[in-house]
Design a protein around this motif. Structure first.
Motif, mmCIF file in Angstrom:
data_model
loop_
_atom_site.group_PDB
_atom_site.id
_atom_site.type_symbol
_atom_site.label_atom_id
_atom_site.label_comp_id
_atom_site.label_asym_id
_atom_site.label_seq_id
_atom_site.Cartn_x
_atom_site.Cartn_y
_atom_site.Cartn_z
ATOM 1 N N MET A 1 5.194 46.312 7.389
ATOM 2 C CA MET A 1 5.910 45.054 7.601
ATOM 3 C C MET A 1 6.758 45.062 8.872
ATOM 4 O O MET A 1 7.097 44.004 9.397
ATOM 5 C CB MET A 1 6.800 44.739 6.393
ATOM 6 N N PHE A 2 7.084 46.246 9.383
ATOM 7 C CA PHE A 2 7.942 46.357 10.563
ATOM 8 C C PHE A 2 7.168 46.216 11.875
ATOM 9 O O PHE A 2 7.782 46.104 12.939
ATOM 10 C CB PHE A 2 8.700 47.680 10.550
ATOM 11 N N GLU A 3 5.857 46.219 11.804
ATOM 12 C CA GLU A 3 5.012 46.099 13.000
ATOM 13 C C GLU A 3 5.333 44.796 13.723
ATOM 14 O O GLU A 3 5.338 43.724 13.128
ATOM 15 C CB GLU A 3 3.537 46.111 12.603
ATOM 16 N N GLY A 4 5.657 44.908 15.004
ATOM 17 C CA GLY A 4 5.909 43.735 15.831
ATOM 18 C C GLY A 4 7.301 43.129 15.691
ATOM 19 O O GLY A 4 7.624 42.171 16.386
ATOM 20 N N MET A 5 8.114 43.666 14.804
ATOM 21 C CA MET A 5 9.479 43.156 14.637
ATOM 22 C C MET A 5 10.397 43.853 15.633
ATOM 23 O O MET A 5 10.214 45.029 15.936
ATOM 24 C CB MET A 5 10.000 43.447 13.225
ATOM 25 N N LYS B 1 15.620 42.826 13.848
ATOM 26 C CA LYS B 1 14.964 42.222 12.680
ATOM 27 C C LYS B 1 14.605 43.285 11.643
ATOM 28 O O LYS B 1 14.693 43.044 10.433
ATOM 29 C CB LYS B 1 13.717 41.453 13.096
ATOM 30 N N GLN B 2 14.186 44.460 12.099
ATOM 31 C CA GLN B 2 13.877 45.553 11.172
ATOM 32 C C GLN B 2 15.118 45.949 10.378
ATOM 33 O O GLN B 2 15.069 46.083 9.153
ATOM 34 C CB GLN B 2 13.344 46.766 11.939
ATOM 35 N N GLN B 3 16.235 46.118 11.078
ATOM 36 C CA GLN B 3 17.492 46.491 10.421
ATOM 37 C C GLN B 3 17.933 45.401 9.445
ATOM 38 O O GLN B 3 18.352 45.687 8.317
ATOM 39 C CB GLN B 3 18.590 46.727 11.464
ATOM 40 N N GLN B 4 17.828 44.141 9.862
ATOM 41 C CA GLN B 4 18.221 43.027 9.005
ATOM 42 C C GLN B 4 17.371 42.985 7.737
ATOM 43 O O GLN B 4 17.890 42.686 6.653
ATOM 44 C CB GLN B 4 18.102 41.703 9.759
ATOM 45 N N ALA B 5 16.092 43.292 7.866
ATOM 46 C CA ALA B 5 15.197 43.271 6.707
ATOM 47 C C ALA B 5 15.629 44.299 5.664
ATOM 48 O O ALA B 5 15.571 44.042 4.454
ATOM 49 C CB ALA B 5 13.750 43.532 7.148
ATOM 50 N N VAL B 6 16.088 45.453 6.111
ATOM 51 C CA VAL B 6 16.525 46.506 5.189
ATOM 52 C C VAL B 6 17.921 46.201 4.635
ATOM 53 O O VAL B 6 18.185 46.424 3.450
ATOM 54 C CB VAL B 6 16.482 47.894 5.865
ATOM 55 N N TYR B 7 18.795 45.666 5.465
ATOM 56 C CA TYR B 7 20.147 45.320 5.011
ATOM 57 C C TYR B 7 20.133 44.219 3.948
ATOM 58 O O TYR B 7 20.924 44.250 3.002
ATOM 59 C CB TYR B 7 21.019 44.831 6.177
ATOM 60 N N ILE C 1 20.400 53.352 8.933
ATOM 61 C CA ILE C 1 19.011 52.969 8.680
ATOM 62 C C ILE C 1 18.132 53.392 9.849
ATOM 63 O O ILE C 1 18.446 53.127 11.005
ATOM 64 C CB ILE C 1 18.892 51.448 8.493
ATOM 65 N N LYS C 2 17.025 54.019 9.511
ATOM 66 C CA LYS C 2 15.950 54.281 10.469
ATOM 67 C C LYS C 2 14.697 53.622 9.908
ATOM 68 O O LYS C 2 14.399 53.758 8.722
ATOM 69 C CB LYS C 2 15.730 55.774 10.660
ATOM 70 N N VAL C 3 13.990 52.915 10.767
ATOM 71 C CA VAL C 3 12.831 52.143 10.353
ATOM 72 C C VAL C 3 11.622 52.590 11.150
ATOM 73 O O VAL C 3 11.709 52.781 12.369
ATOM 74 C CB VAL C 3 13.101 50.635 10.578
ATOM 75 N N TYR C 4 10.490 52.752 10.460
ATOM 76 C CA TYR C 4 9.250 53.184 11.095
ATOM 77 C C TYR C 4 8.069 52.411 10.536
ATOM 78 O O TYR C 4 8.058 52.075 9.352
ATOM 79 C CB TYR C 4 8.967 54.667 10.795
ATOM 80 N N THR C 5 7.074 52.173 11.381
ATOM 81 C CA THR C 5 5.767 51.804 10.860
ATOM 82 C C THR C 5 5.122 53.117 10.405
ATOM 83 O O THR C 5 5.571 54.198 10.827
ATOM 84 C CB THR C 5 4.884 51.144 11.935
#
Length: 84
Positions: free
Chosen positions: A36-40, A44-50, A67-71
């Motif tokens: 889901m993080f692809e292209g964000m 936006k990635q951080q906001q999605a997790v928060y 927060i760390k976000v990965y595809t």
């Protein structure tokens, strides 16, 4: 809150392949892995997790959150680079 509660909240709310949570009761670190993080953007990635955790941040059950976000592809690459 405990790490299993946070993990389950994120898995229920987001389309993730994996979530890793560490912490000590009010300070937590989250690694979220998902297509889901692809292209964000990073924001936006951080906001999605928060977003699914805001209720717990607001009432101080979560005091600090890193927060760390990965595809999945980024996660595999970083794990290989770090020797994990």
């Amino acid at each position: 809150m405990d790490i299993n509660e946070i993990r389950q909240i994120l898995l229920d709310a987001l389309n993730l392949q994996d979530v890793r949570v560490t912490g000590d009761g009010s300070h937590f670190q989250v690694i979220a892995i998902g297509d889901m993080f692809e292209g964000m953007s990073r924001v936006k990635q951080q906001q999605a997790v928060y977003a699914p955790l805001m209720e717990y941040i607001s009432d101080n059950r979560i005091h600090a959150l890193s927060i760390k976000v990965y595809t999945p592809a980024e996660w595999e690459r970083d794990r290989k680079l770090s020797g994990m």
